[in-house]
Design a protein around this motif. Structure first.
Motif, PDB file in Angstrom:
ATOM      1  N   LEU A  90     -63.450   3.603-117.876  1.00 52.85           N
ATOM      2  CA  LEU A  90     -64.817   3.115-117.689  1.00 52.85           C
ATOM      3  C   LEU A  90     -64.952   2.443-116.316  1.00 52.85           C
ATOM      4  O   LEU A  90     -65.880   2.737-115.560  1.00 52.85           O
ATOM      5  N   CYS A  91     -64.023   1.570-115.997  1.00 58.44           N
ATOM      6  CA  CYS A  91     -64.070   0.878-114.705  1.00 58.44           C
ATOM      7  C   CYS A  91     -63.925   1.854-113.551  1.00 58.44           C
ATOM      8  O   CYS A  91     -64.651   1.762-112.549  1.00 58.44           O
ATOM      9  N   PHE A  92     -63.007   2.799-113.691  1.00 61.54           N
ATOM     10  CA  PHE A  92     -62.811   3.762-112.607  1.00 61.54           C
ATOM     11  C   PHE A  92     -64.050   4.629-112.421  1.00 61.54           C
ATOM     12  O   PHE A  92     -64.514   4.825-111.296  1.00 61.54           O
ATOM     13  N   HIS A  93     -64.597   5.140-113.512  1.00 64.25           N
ATOM     14  CA  HIS A  93     -65.791   5.987-113.420  1.00 64.25           C
ATOM     15  C   HIS A  93     -66.967   5.237-112.791  1.00 64.25           C
ATOM     16  O   HIS A  93     -67.692   5.797-111.969  1.00 64.25           O
ATOM     17  N   ARG A  94     -67.156   3.989-113.188  1.00 65.92           N
ATOM     18  CA  ARG A  94     -68.271   3.217-112.619  1.00 65.92           C
ATOM     19  C   ARG A  94     -68.069   2.976-111.128  1.00 65.92           C
ATOM     20  O   ARG A  94     -68.991   3.146-110.339  1.00 65.92           O
ATOM     21  N   ALA A  95     -66.871   2.549-110.756  1.00 70.05           N
ATOM     22  CA  ALA A  95     -66.593   2.299-109.344  1.00 70.05           C
ATOM     23  C   ALA A  95     -66.732   3.591-108.539  1.00 70.05           C
ATOM     24  O   ALA A  95     -67.362   3.610-107.475  1.00 70.05           O
ATOM     25  N   TRP A  96     -66.187   4.667-109.059  1.00 70.54           N
ATOM     26  CA  TRP A  96     -66.259   5.967-108.386  1.00 70.54           C
ATOM     27  C   TRP A  96     -67.717   6.406-108.241  1.00 70.54           C
ATOM     28  O   TRP A  96     -68.139   6.846-107.174  1.00 70.54           O
ATOM     29  N   GLY A  97     -68.471   6.272-109.314  1.00 71.41           N
ATOM     30  CA  GLY A  97     -69.881   6.674-109.290  1.00 71.41           C
ATOM     31  C   GLY A  97     -70.713   5.882-108.302  1.00 71.41           C
ATOM     32  O   GLY A  97     -71.674   6.393-107.727  1.00 71.41           O
ATOM     33  N   GLU A  98     -70.349   4.622-108.091  1.00 70.68           N
ATOM     34  CA  GLU A  98     -71.068   3.783-107.140  1.00 70.68           C
ATOM     35  C   GLU A  98     -70.705   4.110-105.694  1.00 70.68           C
ATOM     36  O   GLU A  98     -71.533   3.928-104.794  1.00 70.68           O
ATOM     37  N   LEU A  99     -69.490   4.578-105.453  1.00 65.99           N
ATOM     38  CA  LEU A  99     -68.992   4.686-104.080  1.00 65.99           C
ATOM     39  C   LEU A  99     -68.744   6.099-103.576  1.00 65.99           C
ATOM     40  O   LEU A  99     -68.827   6.336-102.368  1.00 65.99           O
ATOM     41  N   ALA A 100     -68.404   7.015-104.450  1.00 67.89           N
ATOM     42  CA  ALA A 100     -68.083   8.377-104.007  1.00 67.89           C
ATOM     43  C   ALA A 100     -69.341   9.238-103.968  1.00 67.89           C
ATOM     44  O   ALA A 100     -70.114   9.241-104.920  1.00 67.89           O
ATOM     45  N   PRO A 101     -69.544   9.942-102.876  1.00 70.58           N
ATOM     46  CA  PRO A 101     -70.692  10.853-102.832  1.00 70.58           C
ATOM     47  C   PRO A 101     -70.536  11.974-103.866  1.00 70.58           C
ATOM     48  O   PRO A 101     -69.422  12.433-104.120  1.00 70.58           O
ATOM     49  N   GLN A 102     -71.648  12.364-104.452  1.00 70.38           N
ATOM     50  CA  GLN A 102     -71.640  13.450-105.434  1.00 70.38           C
ATOM     51  C   GLN A 102     -71.157  14.741-104.774  1.00 70.38           C
ATOM     52  O   GLN A 102     -71.633  15.101-103.702  1.00 70.38           O
ATOM     53  N   SER A 103     -70.205  15.405-105.417  1.00 72.07           N
ATOM     54  CA  SER A 103     -69.714  16.689-104.920  1.00 72.07           C
ATOM     55  C   SER A 103     -68.831  17.326-105.983  1.00 72.07           C
ATOM     56  O   SER A 103     -68.383  16.653-106.915  1.00 72.07           O
ATOM     57  N   ALA A 104     -68.565  18.607-105.792  1.00 65.78           N
ATOM     58  CA  ALA A 104     -67.636  19.289-106.690  1.00 65.78           C
ATOM     59  C   ALA A 104     -66.248  18.662-106.570  1.00 65.78           C
ATOM     60  O   ALA A 104     -65.532  18.518-107.564  1.00 65.78           O
TER      61      ALA A 104
END
Length: 124
Positions: A90-104
């Motif tokens: 959950l923490c990783f997904h949230r942090a990733w979703g906030e910071l990583a640009p959407q892409s394949a």
């Protein structure tokens, strides 16, 4: 281009890990995961920075310092079950979703992180 380069290198990885551990401290859903960590998360955060740097294709900071990750073996000291894995993810997904640009590429990395997270479980 490696994911490390594509997402912003050291600055991205450090921001991701800082946000990840801030979420672990803040989210009630991550309490079980947080409980298996020491009071200070600073060392864990730095080790995650080192590991993710190499895992994403950057310099092999973790392996240069500690050798082969042997992640599952190194985590046997902590009881990791469903609640711990779910809190970590959950923490990783949230942090990733906030910071990583959407892409394949971002989606592919999250799928690998999910597999790795569940691989770390060492109890029912």
């Amino acid at each position: 281009m490696t994911p490390y380069d594509a997402f912003g290198g050291d600055a991205f990885v450090r921001s991701l890990c800082a946000r990840f551990y801030a979420l672990m401290d803040a989210l009630p859903e991550a309490a079980a995961c947080r409980a298996v960590h020491p009071p200070s998360l600073a060392r864990a955060e730095e080790k995650l920075v080192e590991y993710l740097t190499g895992w994403l294709g950057g310099p092999p900071l973790y392996t240069d310092k500690y050798g082969h990750p042997r992640l599952r073996q190194r985590h046997f000291v902590a009881p990791i079950g469903k609640a711990e894995v779910e809190g970590w993810l959950l923490c990783f997904h949230r942090a990733w979703g906030e910071l990583a640009p959407q892409s394949a590429m971002a989606d592919e990395i999250l799928a690998k992180v999910d597999s790795l997270g569940w691989h770390m479980a060492n109890r029912d």
